[in-house]
Motif scaffolding. Structure first.
Motif: not given
Length: 537
Positions: A372-373, A451-456, A459-465, A470-474
């Motif tokens: 869950e990201v 141990s990274d999951t496929e879900e992660y 989604a990794k390129p879209f995660i706000n570090p 992952v943020e909703e578009p603002m």
């Protein structure tokens, strides 16, 4: 009640009248813990009068009644002058059957059989606990007359005696070892008190050894620990905590500490008759474990596995799970984190740092592979969410302990930590460690598989570090501005920062190449110097 009447009666030899008046006073003041300063002189004289009566040959009933009154008065540290003297302490030590050592008397070698005399011993021990706690003069006298030696003799000779005698003997030993470093050293070196208290725990908890450092496993049908046994065990743990504050490492000392660790493991797997008392006993056990060398933690997991944990090299993680459950309970309480939570966090951190199997097991429970990201890492009810919230706690010790624990679970790898917490939550730790530019801590860890999951991964390129999710578009606030408006707003922002900086309300900072913070002008100057010194065309 008029204390002058009691003072006059104490000068007589009529024990019945003395008892009657003192019983009345005790009944009126049994729950009194705050006293009127105006009556200090009378109460001090009453203390002296009671010691005079106790020094005479009076019956056990009169002795116990006088001691009960003295116990009530000893709650007021301002009236303990007569009691904190050598004479006063020797009277109490004699009634508690602790006279020995420096005074050349005989230590207690047998259990007191008569109920009234036992009551005298208990009341005298209670008085000594109050007096030693409230009077520095009494602490000095207690060291001079070697009360600790008498207490050790009591504990050696009477392992299975009356509960209250054992309880308050242990409590007095705890107070002396806490308040007097010289007594603490004598207990450890000369009186072999670490081994003695280990034996007290063995007897109290009915320990049966089946290996060098292995206690017989619990019977699933076993009854909870009786409340009285639990109380004595906690006092023994508290005294052992004091005695292990400094280095006790030698061959025999290490052996004793490993035995104590095995007993603690046994205790952590036990339940008492009340959940709050179980938690209290576990808290004292964890405090003591935090004092012991990290090598002793091997004993916690080197017991036979009851099936299903071969993935941790055959190590038994039952007690580690107990520690994790305890930690989560303390987090959920939401209060007193400093004393209640940081010891278990520190213990789990050190265990994870130096024991690969412990770290691997804890990580599966605290930082399982991310799926869950879309939710910020500090939001939610998992143990990871709770720990990430603590990383920004107002108490510096708490936030550092939580952050260090998660950092070690991530093998002190900055990128791994940020994956689970986000940069914003981890910034405090990274600043303190000089790791703002990334990298690793100093401890060396084994290489584990990714141990990274496929879900992660998806989604990794879209995660706000910064926020770690992952943020909703603002909506873009400057999308509809003209270029002139954008330039104006940018200049206004620069002016505001400049004003705050000149007023020294903020100080712009930058990151050096080594990952540490520095004033912005210094941080900007460093790469310039490097580039000037390099060859160029």
């Amino acid at each position: 009640m008029d204390l002058n009447i009691i003072l006059l009666q104490l000068q007589t030899d009529n024990e019945e009248d003395i008892e009657m008046l003192l019983h009345q006073y005790n009944g009126e003041n049994n729950l009194t813990f705050t006293f009127d300063p105006k009556g200090e002189d009378l109460r001090s004289r009453l203390c002296q009068g009671l010691l005079t009566v106790l020094g005479r040959q009076v019956g056990p009933r009169c002795q116990s009644t006088c001691l009960e009154t003295l116990r009530i008065l000893s709650r007021d540290k301002r009236v303990l002058g007569p009691v904190g003297t050598r004479e006063g302490m020797l009277v109490l030590a004699g009634l508690a059957r602790l006279r020995g050592g420096a005074e050349g008397g005989d230590c207690l070698q047998r259990e007191v059989q008569i109920e009234e005399k036992e009551r005298v011993v208990v009341e005298a021990l209670k008085c000594l606990c109050n007096v030693v706690f409230n009077s520095t003069a009494a602490q000095q006298v207690g060291a001079d007359v070697q009360l600790a030696r008498g207490l050790c003799a009591r504990l050696h000779a009477a392992r299975t005696g009356r509960h209250e005698v054992g309880l308050f003997s242990l409590r007095l030993l705890f107070l002396l070892s806490a308040l007097r470093p010289d007594v603490r050293g004598a207990l450890r070196r000369e009186l072999c008190a670490v081994g003695l208290l280990k034996e007290v725990l063995e007897c109290t908890l009915d320990v049966r050894w089946v290996g060098p450092y292995e206690v017989a496993p619990l019977d699933p049908q076993a009854l909870p620990i009786p409340a009285e046994d639990n109380e004595r065990a906690m006092e023994a743990l508290k005294a052992l905590f004091n005695l292990t504050l400094s280095d006790t490492s030698d061959e025999d000392g290490d052996h004793q500490l490993c035995l104590i660790t095995a007993i603690i493991r046994h205790l952590l797997m036990l339940k008492t008759q009340a959940e709050d008392k179980t938690e209290e006993a576990h808290s004292h056990a964890i405090n003591l474990l935090s004092n012991l060398p990290v090598s002793c933690l091997d004993v916690l997991i080197d017991v036979p596995v009851q099936g299903g944990q071969e993935e941790y090299s055959g190590k038994n993680m039952d007690v580690v799970q107990v520690l994790l459950d305890f930690m989560e309970k303390r987090i959920d309480k939401g209060a007193n984190y400093k004393e209640g939570l940081t010891p278990v966090l520190s213990l789990l951190t050190e265990g994870s740092r130096y024991h690969r199997e412990i770290r691997r097991y804890i990580k599966t429970q605290v930082l399982p592979p991310l799926k869950e990201v879309k939710v910020r890492p500090e939001i939610g009810s998992t143990i990871r969410n709770k720990l990430v919230r603590l990383m920004t706690h107002v108490d510096m010790g708490v936030k550092q302990s939580a952050a260090e624990f998660l950092f070690v679970l991530c093998k002190e790898n900055v990128d791994n930590l940020l994956k689970y917490t986000g940069y914003g939550n981890a910034a405090g730790l990274l600043v303190a460690r000089g790791l703002l530019a990334g990298g690793r801590g100093e401890t060396k860890y084994s290489d584990d598989e990714n141990s990274d999951t496929e879900e992660y991964k998806s989604a990794k390129p879209f995660i706000n570090p910064i926020t770690g999710h992952v943020e909703e578009p603002m909506p873009n606030p400057i999308e509809e501005m003209t270029e002139e408006q954008k330039e104006y707003e940018a200049q206004e922002l620069v002016n505001m920062f400049d004003k705050l900086s000149r007023q020294q309300l903020i100080r712009p900072m930058g990151v050096r190449r080594d990952g540490s913070l520095a004033p912005l002008e210094e941080a900007l100057r460093q790469p310039t110097t490097d580039s000037c010194s390099s060859d160029s065309d």
